[in-house]
Design a protein around this motif. Structure first.
Motif, PDB file in Angstrom:
ATOM      1  N   ILE A  48      -5.231  11.398  -7.494  1.00  0.00           N
ATOM      2  CA  ILE A  48      -6.192  12.364  -6.984  1.00  0.00           C
ATOM      3  C   ILE A  48      -5.651  12.891  -5.657  1.00  0.00           C
ATOM      4  O   ILE A  48      -4.772  12.280  -5.045  1.00  0.00           O
ATOM      5  N   GLU A  49      -6.166  14.016  -5.208  1.00  0.00           N
ATOM      6  CA  GLU A  49      -5.692  14.586  -3.949  1.00  0.00           C
ATOM      7  C   GLU A  49      -6.817  15.324  -3.251  1.00  0.00           C
ATOM      8  O   GLU A  49      -7.838  15.673  -3.852  1.00  0.00           O
ATOM      9  N   GLY A 102       5.057  17.929  -3.360  1.00  0.00           N
ATOM     10  CA  GLY A 102       5.255  18.974  -4.353  1.00  0.00           C
ATOM     11  C   GLY A 102       5.620  18.434  -5.720  1.00  0.00           C
ATOM     12  O   GLY A 102       5.331  19.067  -6.746  1.00  0.00           O
ATOM     13  N   GLN A 103       6.238  17.237  -5.757  1.00  0.00           N
ATOM     14  CA  GLN A 103       6.592  16.619  -7.033  1.00  0.00           C
ATOM     15  C   GLN A 103       5.408  15.907  -7.673  1.00  0.00           C
ATOM     16  O   GLN A 103       5.443  15.605  -8.866  1.00  0.00           O
ATOM     17  N   LEU A 104       4.370  15.651  -6.890  1.00  0.00           N
ATOM     18  CA  LEU A 104       3.189  14.970  -7.414  1.00  0.00           C
ATOM     19  C   LEU A 104       2.015  15.907  -7.646  1.00  0.00           C
ATOM     20  O   LEU A 104       1.071  15.562  -8.366  1.00  0.00           O
ATOM     21  N   SER A 105       2.039  17.073  -7.039  1.00  0.00           N
ATOM     22  CA  SER A 105       0.884  17.974  -7.081  1.00  0.00           C
ATOM     23  C   SER A 105       1.328  19.383  -7.424  1.00  0.00           C
ATOM     24  O   SER A 105       2.404  19.824  -7.022  1.00  0.00           O
ATOM     25  N   ASP A 106       0.483  20.099  -8.167  1.00  0.00           N
ATOM     26  CA  ASP A 106       0.774  21.492  -8.477  1.00  0.00           C
ATOM     27  C   ASP A 106      -0.130  22.443  -7.705  1.00  0.00           C
ATOM     28  O   ASP A 106      -0.208  23.625  -8.004  1.00  0.00           O
ATOM     29  N   THR A 107      -0.836  21.930  -6.690  1.00  0.00           N
ATOM     30  CA  THR A 107      -1.654  22.808  -5.860  1.00  0.00           C
ATOM     31  C   THR A 107      -0.760  23.612  -4.925  1.00  0.00           C
ATOM     32  O   THR A 107       0.303  23.158  -4.496  1.00  0.00           O
ATOM     33  N   VAL A 108      -1.201  24.812  -4.592  1.00  0.00           N
ATOM     34  CA  VAL A 108      -0.404  25.694  -3.747  1.00  0.00           C
ATOM     35  C   VAL A 108      -0.345  25.179  -2.317  1.00  0.00           C
ATOM     36  O   VAL A 108       0.716  25.152  -1.688  1.00  0.00           O
ATOM     37  N   VAL A 113      -2.946  14.561   1.686  1.00  0.00           N
ATOM     38  CA  VAL A 113      -3.438  13.216   1.372  1.00  0.00           C
ATOM     39  C   VAL A 113      -3.711  13.105  -0.122  1.00  0.00           C
ATOM     40  O   VAL A 113      -4.370  13.959  -0.712  1.00  0.00           O
ATOM     41  N   LEU A 114      -3.147  12.077  -0.743  1.00  0.00           N
ATOM     42  CA  LEU A 114      -3.327  11.784  -2.161  1.00  0.00           C
ATOM     43  C   LEU A 114      -3.612  10.292  -2.291  1.00  0.00           C
ATOM     44  O   LEU A 114      -3.465   9.524  -1.346  1.00  0.00           O
ATOM     45  N   ALA A 115      -3.990   9.881  -3.492  1.00  0.00           N
ATOM     46  CA  ALA A 115      -4.217   8.460  -3.742  1.00  0.00           C
ATOM     47  C   ALA A 115      -4.049   8.172  -5.225  1.00  0.00           C
ATOM     48  O   ALA A 115      -4.298   9.038  -6.069  1.00  0.00           O
ATOM     49  N   VAL A 116      -3.610   6.979  -5.501  1.00  0.00           N
ATOM     50  CA  VAL A 116      -3.611   6.466  -6.870  1.00  0.00           C
ATOM     51  C   VAL A 116      -4.840   5.580  -7.004  1.00  0.00           C
ATOM     52  O   VAL A 116      -5.063   4.680  -6.192  1.00  0.00           O
ATOM     53  N   ILE A 117      -5.664   5.871  -8.000  1.00  0.00           N
ATOM     54  CA  ILE A 117      -6.949   5.189  -8.124  1.00  0.00           C
ATOM     55  C   ILE A 117      -7.181   4.693  -9.552  1.00  0.00           C
ATOM     56  O   ILE A 117      -6.464   5.058 -10.477  1.00  0.00           O
TER      57      ILE A 117
END
Length: 276
Positions: A48-49, A102-108, A113-117
Motif C-alpha cells: 500500500i502507499e 518507481g519500481q514499486l509504484s505506478d503513481t505519478v 511512504v509505502l508499506a507491506v501489510i
C-alpha cells in the motif's frame, strides 16, 4: 483528513526512534514480487502507499509487516511521526530511493511512504455470524475493474454497510489499484473475498435477508429498497451485469432511473444513490 492529523499529533509525543536503514536487496526483491497477483495471494501480503492509507494501517496492530520511506520523507516531521508510530507498533522501517519507489509504484507523484501489510482476513463464516435487525450487505458479482471495485468499497464504508462480499469472478482485494481507490476503507468495512454467491445467498436468505438485485429495467430503487429488516444488495459488472444463476436468487430487482441519454452508470457509483 482529521484521522491523519490525529495520528500525527499523537505520534509527536512518542520517543525518538533511530533512523531507518536502507532496505536490504533481498527484502526489496520480495517487495517487488508483490506486484504479482500470484505472489500476493501466496504470501497473504500486499503493498500500500500514501500517507493516509499507511497511517490507517499503522493504527491497527499486526497489520504492518514493514514500512518503506524515502530519505527525504523520513527527514520531515511527518516522516518522523510515522517512524515513531512504527516503533511503537514494533514494525520495521526501511528507506528506499526514489528509483526504488518507481519500481514499486505506478503513481505519478509518490508521497514517499509505502508499506507491506496483511489485509484483514474475512471469510463467509464471518459474514454469516453477523447479528442485527437492519444489517446491510453488498455483494459484487464479477466486478473486474479494480478502480470501480475500490470506489464501491469506499462508498459502502461511507454509508455504513455492514459487509462487502466479492465473488470469485471479481478482482482480488490485494490489487494495488483497487487498494488505492479504497483510500483505506478496507479497514472500515469487512470485505470477504472469493465468495461463491450461489452458496452464500441461500444461507443469508435462511437468516432472514431480503435479496435485492440491481438490474437495468428493474423496479425503481425508491420502491424496492426502503423497509426494515436485513438486506443483501447484489451488483454486477457494468459490462455483463449479474450472472444468470445469481439473478435467480433475487427477491426483487431494482434499477436507478436517469433523465439523460447515457445507457448505464459506471459500476463504481452504483451504490452511491442509496442513502442506507
Amino acid at each position: 483528513g482529521r484521522r491523519l492529523w490525529r495520528f500525527l499529533r499523537c505520534s509527536l509525543y512518542l520517543t525518538t526512534m533511530p533512523p531507518p536503514t536502507p532496505i536490504p536487496a533481498g527484502k526489496f526483491k520480495i517487495s517487488r514480487l508483490l506486484l504479482n497477483k500470484k505472489h500476493r495471494l501466496e504470501s497473504g501480503t500486499c503493498l500500500i502507499e500514501g500517507r493516509r492509507f499507511v497511517a490507517e494501517a499503522l493504527e491497527r496492530p499486526g497489520t504492518i509487516e514493514y514500512l518503506l520511506l524515502t530519505p527525504h520523507f523520513a527527514d520531515t516531521p511527518e516522516g518522523a511521526a510515522f517512524l515513531r508510530e512504527a516503533g511503537r507498533r514494533n514494525a520495521v522501517a526501511y528507506t528506499i530511493t526514489e528509483k526504488q519507489v518507481g519500481q514499486l509504484s505506478d503513481t505519478v507523484s509518490s508521497q514517499g511512504v509505502l508499506a507491506v501489510i496483511r489485509l484483514p482476513g474475512v471469510g463467509p463464516e464471518d459474514i454469516l455470524r453477523l447479528r442485527g435487525e437492519r444489517l446491510l450487505l453488498v455483494a459484487l458479482d464479477g466486478v473486474a475493474d479494480p478502480g470501480n471495485l475500490g470506489t464501491i468499497i469506499r462508498t459502502c464504508a461511507w454509508f455504513g454497510a455492514d459487509g462487502v462480499l466479492l465473488s470469485e469472478r471479481s478482482v482480488e482485494l490485494s490489487n494495488p489499484k483497487l487498494l488505492r481507490s479504497t483510500m483505506g476503507a478496507v479497514f472500515h468495512v469487512p470485505v470477504a473475498t472469493g465468495i461463491s454467491l450461489p452458496d452464500i445467498i441461500p444461507a443469508l436468505r435462511q437468516k432472514g435477508f431480503r435479496i435485492l438485485a440491481a438490474e437495468a429495467g428493474g423496479e425503481p430503487a425508491g420502491t424496492v429498497l426502503p423497509g426494515g429488516g436485513n438486506r443483501l444488495l447484489v451488483f454486477g459488472s457494468e459490462a455483463h451485469g449479474l450472472s444468470p444463476v445469481v439473478k435467480e436468487f433475487a427477491d426483487a430487482k431494482f434499477g436507478i432511473a436517469g433523465s439523460g441519454r447515457i445507457e448505464s452508470l459506471k459500476s463504481g457509483v452504483h451504490p452511491g444513490p442509496f442513502r442506507w
